[in-house]
Design an enzyme around this catalytic site. Sequence first.
Site, PDB file in Angstrom:
ATOM      1  N   ASN A   1       3.324   8.636   0.290  1.00 19.62           N
ATOM      2  CA  ASN A   1       4.500   8.021  -0.328  1.00 19.62           C
ATOM      3  C   ASN A   1       5.662   8.967  -0.051  1.00 19.62           C
ATOM      4  O   ASN A   1       5.770  10.024  -0.669  1.00 19.62           O
ATOM      5  CB  ASN A   1       4.263   7.860  -1.842  1.00 19.62           C
ATOM      6  N   TRP A   2       6.492   8.570   0.895  1.00 20.91           N
ATOM      7  CA  TRP A   2       7.595   9.471   1.291  1.00 20.91           C
ATOM      8  C   TRP A   2       8.680   9.563   0.230  1.00 20.91           C
ATOM      9  O   TRP A   2       9.528  10.438   0.293  1.00 20.91           O
ATOM     10  CB  TRP A   2       8.224   8.980   2.608  1.00 20.91           C
ATOM     11  N   LYS A   3       8.670   8.639  -0.717  1.00 20.17           N
ATOM     12  CA  LYS A   3       9.735   8.584  -1.733  1.00 20.17           C
ATOM     13  C   LYS A   3      11.100   8.536  -1.030  1.00 20.17           C
ATOM     14  O   LYS A   3      11.203   7.972   0.053  1.00 20.17           O
ATOM     15  CB  LYS A   3       9.587   9.745  -2.724  1.00 20.17           C
TER      16      LYS A   3
ATOM     17  N   SER B   1       0.213  15.724  -7.139  1.00 19.18           N
ATOM     18  CA  SER B   1       0.043  17.075  -6.596  1.00 19.18           C
ATOM     19  C   SER B   1      -1.277  17.250  -5.825  1.00 19.18           C
ATOM     20  O   SER B   1      -1.862  18.335  -5.834  1.00 19.18           O
ATOM     21  CB  SER B   1       0.174  18.141  -7.685  1.00 19.18           C
TER      22      SER B   1
ATOM     23  N   GLY C   1       2.446  12.381  -2.342  1.00 19.10           N
ATOM     24  CA  GLY C   1       3.897  12.471  -2.265  1.00 19.10           C
ATOM     25  C   GLY C   1       4.325  13.612  -1.356  1.00 19.10           C
ATOM     26  O   GLY C   1       4.311  13.502  -0.128  1.00 19.10           O
ATOM     27  N   GLY C   2       4.670  14.736  -1.955  1.00 18.21           N
ATOM     28  CA  GLY C   2       5.219  15.874  -1.213  1.00 18.21           C
ATOM     29  C   GLY C   2       4.412  16.260   0.020  1.00 18.21           C
ATOM     30  O   GLY C   2       4.984  16.531   1.087  1.00 18.21           O
TER      31      GLY C   2
ATOM     32  N   GLU D   1      -2.112   7.774 -11.218  1.00 15.54           N
ATOM     33  CA  GLU D   1      -1.222   8.922 -11.058  1.00 15.54           C
ATOM     34  C   GLU D   1      -0.791   9.422 -12.431  1.00 15.54           C
ATOM     35  O   GLU D   1       0.150   8.879 -13.023  1.00 15.54           O
ATOM     36  CB  GLU D   1       0.028   8.518 -10.260  1.00 15.54           C
TER      37      GLU D   1
ATOM     38  N   GLU E   1       7.823   6.524 -11.232  1.00 14.61           N
ATOM     39  CA  GLU E   1       9.268   6.777 -11.102  1.00 14.61           C
ATOM     40  C   GLU E   1      10.051   5.474 -11.237  1.00 14.61           C
ATOM     41  O   GLU E   1      11.146   5.456 -11.782  1.00 14.61           O
ATOM     42  CB  GLU E   1       9.540   7.485  -9.760  1.00 14.61           C
TER      43      GLU E   1
ATOM     44  N   HIS F   1       5.126   2.312  -9.419  1.00 16.76           N
ATOM     45  CA  HIS F   1       5.128   3.777  -9.419  1.00 16.76           C
ATOM     46  C   HIS F   1       5.799   4.270 -10.702  1.00 16.76           C
ATOM     47  O   HIS F   1       6.753   3.666 -11.189  1.00 16.76           O
ATOM     48  CB  HIS F   1       5.871   4.313  -8.191  1.00 16.76           C
TER      49      HIS F   1
ATOM     50  N   GLY G   1       4.437  15.808  -8.648  1.00 13.55           N
ATOM     51  CA  GLY G   1       5.491  16.721  -8.209  1.00 13.55           C
ATOM     52  C   GLY G   1       5.577  17.993  -9.033  1.00 13.55           C
ATOM     53  O   GLY G   1       6.543  18.742  -8.932  1.00 13.55           O
TER      54      GLY G   1
HETATM   55  P1  13P Z   1       3.202  14.379  -5.395  1.00 13.88           P
HETATM   56  O1  13P Z   1       2.037  14.345  -4.458  1.00 13.88           O
HETATM   57  O2  13P Z   1       4.453  14.925  -4.781  1.00 13.88           O
HETATM   58  O3  13P Z   1       2.844  15.013  -6.712  1.00 13.88           O
HETATM   59  O4  13P Z   1       3.553  12.862  -5.726  1.00 13.88           O
HETATM   60  C1  13P Z   1       2.549  12.009  -6.096  1.00 13.88           C
HETATM   61  C2  13P Z   1       3.083  10.642  -6.100  1.00 13.88           C
HETATM   62  O5  13P Z   1       3.889  10.271  -6.939  1.00 13.88           O
HETATM   63  C3  13P Z   1       2.651   9.730  -5.031  1.00 13.88           C
HETATM   64  O6  13P Z   1       3.049   8.433  -5.286  1.00 13.88           O
END
Ligand code: 13P
Length: 249
Positions: free
Chosen positions: A9-11, A212, A233-234, A166, A96, A94, A172
């Site tokens: 997930n590149w966000k 994470s 994510g990251g 999640e 967020e 998600h 994050g």
């Molecule tokens: P991180 O891997 O950066 O913690 O993010 C997880 C996430 O929200 C994937 O959708």
Amino acid sequence: MRKNIVAGNWKMNNSLQEGIDLAKDLQKVLNGKTIRCDVVICTPFIHLASVAKEITTIGLGAQNCADKVSGAYTGEVSAAMIASTGAKYVIIGHSERRAYYGETNVILKEKVLLALANNLTPIFCIGEVLSEREAGIQEQVVGTQIKESLFDLSPADFGKIVLAYEPVWAIGTGKTATSAQAQEMHAFIRKTIAGKYGKEIADNTSILYGGSANAGNAKELFSNPDVDGGLIGGASLGVDKFLPIIEAF
Ligand code: 13P
């Protein structure tokens, strides 16, 4: 049986060219490798059509879709528009989006229906915030998210859903759920699905872990019987970090 999936997930990251380059580089390193999971990248909308041209074995997804079919909804992107780029997946719900854009279980239910109507596979996210975990109500929270958004689906439609657990406190933050915490919640999710749709559908549902996840912890997380991959994510923003997670299977 259910699939193992590692999805990035590149966000809200990467210019168009950076995204194209990342997708190209990832496809290049995957070519010729034996990979034991499906690999998906969920990019911002603006990347979809261009990235679709650069990938062959990698699946493509969006990170959101509108809760309306089409029309005067300035700034929105419909499930049909996403599908028209060649994308096959869409992240829905998600944390967020829930936290910053007010997306409720009811709105998310509409998004899931529209995604399915356009042959997109929803990657439906669920998870509790820290205060809910501290209060010991994480199962209640996650159970309600699943029931209110997904449990009106027909068995055939539910069978098309991928779930991603999640825990919000792990996103994050560098603080991953322990392997045992992940397994415990994934088993609860599968049991909840079995209670509604039966064991066969529950056993065939892929449930990904997100929060994470990285090269250092992916192997242990994925070794759990009810953890079928990750939503990353990251660590999906560089081939060097994402590849070892893919290869954890
Ligand atoms: P991180 O891997 O950066 O913690 O993010 C997880 C996430 O929200 C994937 O959708």
